[in-house]
Design a protein around this motif. Sequence first.
Motif, PDB file in Angstrom:
ATOM      1  N   ALA A 252     -57.834   5.128 -45.172  1.00 35.13           N
ATOM      2  CA  ALA A 252     -56.696   6.009 -44.881  1.00 35.13           C
ATOM      3  C   ALA A 252     -55.381   5.242 -44.923  1.00 35.13           C
ATOM      4  CB  ALA A 252     -56.883   6.661 -43.518  1.00 35.13           C
ATOM      5  N   GLN A 253     -55.410   4.006 -44.419  1.00 37.20           N
ATOM      6  CA  GLN A 253     -54.187   3.208 -44.430  1.00 37.20           C
ATOM      7  C   GLN A 253     -53.789   2.828 -45.852  1.00 37.20           C
ATOM      8  OE1 GLN A 253     -54.062   0.117 -41.524  1.00 37.20           O
ATOM      9  NE2 GLN A 253     -52.433  -1.014 -42.564  1.00 37.20           N
ATOM     10  N   LEU A 254     -54.781   2.463 -46.670  1.00 34.97           N
ATOM     11  CA  LEU A 254     -54.489   2.138 -48.065  1.00 34.97           C
ATOM     12  C   LEU A 254     -53.939   3.360 -48.790  1.00 34.97           C
ATOM     13  CD1 LEU A 254     -54.557   0.176 -50.451  1.00 34.97           C
ATOM     14  CD2 LEU A 254     -56.947   0.835 -50.843  1.00 34.97           C
ATOM     15  N   GLN A 255     -54.532   4.536 -48.541  1.00 28.76           N
ATOM     16  CA  GLN A 255     -54.048   5.767 -49.171  1.00 28.76           C
ATOM     17  C   GLN A 255     -52.607   6.061 -48.766  1.00 28.76           C
ATOM     18  OE1 GLN A 255     -55.786   8.089 -51.453  1.00 28.76           O
ATOM     19  NE2 GLN A 255     -53.567   8.383 -51.653  1.00 28.76           N
ATOM     20  N   ALA A 256     -52.306   5.925 -47.455  1.00 25.37           N
ATOM     21  CA  ALA A 256     -50.946   6.195 -46.980  1.00 25.37           C
ATOM     22  C   ALA A 256     -49.948   5.231 -47.605  1.00 25.37           C
ATOM     23  CB  ALA A 256     -50.903   6.094 -45.458  1.00 25.37           C
ATOM     24  N   SER A 257     -50.333   3.977 -47.757  1.00 21.81           N
ATOM     25  CA  SER A 257     -49.430   2.989 -48.354  1.00 21.81           C
ATOM     26  C   SER A 257     -49.205   3.267 -49.836  1.00 21.81           C
ATOM     27  CB  SER A 257     -50.004   1.579 -48.160  1.00 21.81           C
ATOM     28  OG  SER A 257     -50.128   1.267 -46.794  1.00 21.81           O
ATOM     29  N   ILE A 258     -50.261   3.725 -50.531  1.00 19.47           N
ATOM     30  CA  ILE A 258     -50.119   4.080 -51.946  1.00 19.47           C
ATOM     31  C   ILE A 258     -49.194   5.283 -52.095  1.00 19.47           C
ATOM     32  CG2 ILE A 258     -51.355   5.030 -53.938  1.00 19.47           C
ATOM     33  CD1 ILE A 258     -53.743   3.264 -53.091  1.00 19.47           C
ATOM     34  N   ASP A 259     -49.377   6.274 -51.235  1.00 16.85           N
ATOM     35  CA  ASP A 259     -48.509   7.454 -51.277  1.00 16.85           C
ATOM     36  C   ASP A 259     -47.050   7.054 -51.063  1.00 16.85           C
ATOM     37  OD1 ASP A 259     -50.677   9.092 -51.698  1.00 16.85           O
ATOM     38  OD2 ASP A 259     -50.902   9.640 -49.583  1.00 16.85           O
ATOM     39  N   SER A 260     -46.808   6.163 -50.101  1.00 16.26           N
ATOM     40  CA  SER A 260     -45.439   5.705 -49.838  1.00 16.26           C
ATOM     41  C   SER A 260     -44.890   4.935 -51.023  1.00 16.26           C
ATOM     42  CB  SER A 260     -45.419   4.819 -48.581  1.00 16.26           C
ATOM     43  OG  SER A 260     -45.819   5.536 -47.442  1.00 16.26           O
ATOM     44  N   ALA A 261     -45.730   4.124 -51.652  1.00 16.71           N
ATOM     45  CA  ALA A 261     -45.292   3.341 -52.809  1.00 16.71           C
ATOM     46  C   ALA A 261     -44.903   4.246 -53.973  1.00 16.71           C
ATOM     47  CB  ALA A 261     -46.394   2.381 -53.241  1.00 16.71           C
ATOM     48  N   LYS A 262     -45.660   5.333 -54.150  1.00 18.16           N
ATOM     49  CA  LYS A 262     -45.332   6.259 -55.231  1.00 18.16           C
ATOM     50  C   LYS A 262     -44.037   7.006 -54.945  1.00 18.16           C
ATOM     51  CE  LYS A 262     -49.755   7.086 -57.431  1.00 18.16           C
ATOM     52  NZ  LYS A 262     -50.621   8.113 -58.013  1.00 18.16           N
ATOM     53  N   ASP A 263     -43.805   7.308 -53.671  1.00 15.14           N
ATOM     54  CA  ASP A 263     -42.560   7.992 -53.309  1.00 15.14           C
ATOM     55  C   ASP A 263     -41.348   7.078 -53.485  1.00 15.14           C
ATOM     56  OD1 ASP A 263     -43.921  10.281 -52.674  1.00 15.14           O
ATOM     57  OD2 ASP A 263     -44.069   9.822 -50.535  1.00 15.14           O
ATOM     58  N   ALA A 264     -41.595   5.771 -53.442  1.00 19.62           N
ATOM     59  CA  ALA A 264     -40.493   4.806 -53.562  1.00 19.62           C
ATOM     60  C   ALA A 264     -40.586   4.068 -54.891  1.00 19.62           C
ATOM     61  CB  ALA A 264     -40.543   3.817 -52.408  1.00 19.62           C
ATOM     62  N   MET A 265     -40.814   4.827 -55.968  1.00 13.98           N
ATOM     63  CA  MET A 265     -40.923   4.223 -57.292  1.00 13.98           C
ATOM     64  C   MET A 265     -39.651   3.470 -57.656  1.00 13.98           C
ATOM     65  SD  MET A 265     -43.854   4.663 -58.748  1.00 13.98           S
ATOM     66  CE  MET A 265     -43.550   4.516 -60.506  1.00 13.98           C
ATOM     67  N   PRO A 266     -39.761   2.370 -58.417  1.00 17.04           N
ATOM     68  CA  PRO A 266     -38.585   1.594 -58.789  1.00 17.04           C
ATOM     69  C   PRO A 266     -37.702   2.347 -59.784  1.00 17.04           C
ATOM     70  CG  PRO A 266     -40.515   0.807 -59.970  1.00 17.04           C
ATOM     71  CD  PRO A 266     -40.995   1.833 -58.982  1.00 17.04           C
ATOM     72  N   SER A 267     -36.560   1.762 -60.087  1.00 13.87           N
ATOM     73  CA  SER A 267     -35.640   2.369 -61.040  1.00 13.87           C
ATOM     74  C   SER A 267     -36.253   2.402 -62.431  1.00 13.87           C
ATOM     75  CB  SER A 267     -34.328   1.579 -61.063  1.00 13.87           C
ATOM     76  OG  SER A 267     -34.575   0.242 -61.472  1.00 13.87           O
ATOM     77  N   LEU A 268     -35.563   3.051 -63.350  1.00 15.24           N
ATOM     78  CA  LEU A 268     -36.055   3.161 -64.720  1.00 15.24           C
ATOM     79  C   LEU A 268     -36.275   1.789 -65.358  1.00 15.24           C
ATOM     80  CD1 LEU A 268     -33.909   6.021 -66.262  1.00 15.24           C
ATOM     81  CD2 LEU A 268     -36.385   5.998 -66.042  1.00 15.24           C
ATOM     82  N   ARG A 269     -37.243   1.753 -66.234  1.00 15.88           N
ATOM     83  CA  ARG A 269     -37.511   0.542 -67.022  1.00 15.88           C
ATOM     84  C   ARG A 269     -37.385   0.931 -68.486  1.00 15.88           C
ATOM     85  NH1 ARG A 269     -42.875  -1.504 -68.495  1.00 15.88           N
ATOM     86  NH2 ARG A 269     -42.751  -3.689 -69.116  1.00 15.88           N
TER      87      ARG A 269
END
Length: 453
Positions: A223-240
């Motif tokens: 559950a913690q890994l899933q929550a961290s992945i969800d947060s990471a996707k919400d905070a995607m980096p700028s365009l490449r």
Amino acid sequence: MRNWLFLLALILTLPAHADLDKLRFITEEYPPYNYAENGKLQGIAVELLERAFLLDGRQLDRDSIEVQPWARGYETVLNTPNSVLFSTTRTDTRESLFQWAGPISAARVVLMARKANAIQIDSIDALNQSDLQIAVIHEDIGAQRLQELGVDPTRIHTAFNNTSALTMLDANRVDLWAYGEDVAFWLMDTRGYDRQEFEAVYTLSEASLYFALNADTDPNLTAQLQASIDSAKDAMPSLRLVTEEYPPYNHINDQGEIQGTATQLLKKVLQRSGFEAEFQLLPWARSLTEAQMRENTCVYSTTRTPERESQFMWIGPLLSTQWGAFSLASSPLDAGNLDDLSGLRIGSFRQDAVGNYVQDQGHSLILATTDRENLDRLSADLIDVWVTGVASAEYLAEQQGTALNRLFVFNEVPLYLACHKTLSPHLQQRMQSTLEAILKEQGELPAPTLDKE
């Protein structure tokens, strides 16, 4: 007493930031999701995991991720609590074998064949009635799907890894390769194969890639890994924004910076739109694949062909370019159209729209890795004619002091920014309207419409 119980309950509900360090991560060579480059682990899944750790207050040590052959990693995670295997296709058969965190990305598993063999498969029954031989990797999703679908096991051949499977297919030691489509094409691009010589002839499954955790792993860790992945996707980096060495539109200057007319225009669009972007120079085939497979990634300067139309979200046109055929100025060659090039050694480079167009007209090509190499090949009498963008050829020739003869111009096309299909429509519309406003201010008319021929 009540206050103490309330505090205890609150503490128990807080995430334990050190917990993710208890997980043992295992992966394989499966580019572009996870792979080693210059001795360092790279890829879409690795970057996602790294961002997840950072948002959980931890620093992922990439060197701690174990790279194993797929079958060994699969067996290890099946039998070892708190271990994680990625990137793993989530299927009905595997669902109860693991706990899952993700997704990482969508994926399609196909039967890949050589185009020259003209293989057509309409159903698994038709496949079983044929004598076609198929390469797989042990415990890979391709092998498992064939087993689930009841494909005759006597015609399935296990390769040691994906590189050896691709070699078997290329050498006609097998007729088909059951594997992830995106990864197969990535391997072709990076191993020097011409992806135009291969095609997917049958789809075995469409699913998503995940982090697969051992079934006995603490569910709180999952559950913690899933929550961290969800947060990471919400905070995607700028365009490449990725591109190639294709002057004068995009190229490296003496200071190692990416410059060129298309680059400067895009930087102006980004600045006025309020967006940020990282620019990176890669080989062209790699650039195209990156934009197809990585979220928030775009490639330029890209010809918008019918084959590419559905593969990207488009912004443009940025400018237009002419396509031409060139020989050395000292060459006696005389040609006025593509038909006149029959029988000649024609140079292009991998995944270039100009070369693909000429090839579609029935000509054979000698392909380089980059377009700059073709000027050297022309000078070394390794090719007779070079087909490429007119502005690029003349820029490179002037830079190297080589005298060229422009034999003829055979097309004029617009060049675009081609972005991953999941790019935010708001971002795409904002950049498109900003681009059009800038071009209008500069008094530049839109480039010609897409050549559908």
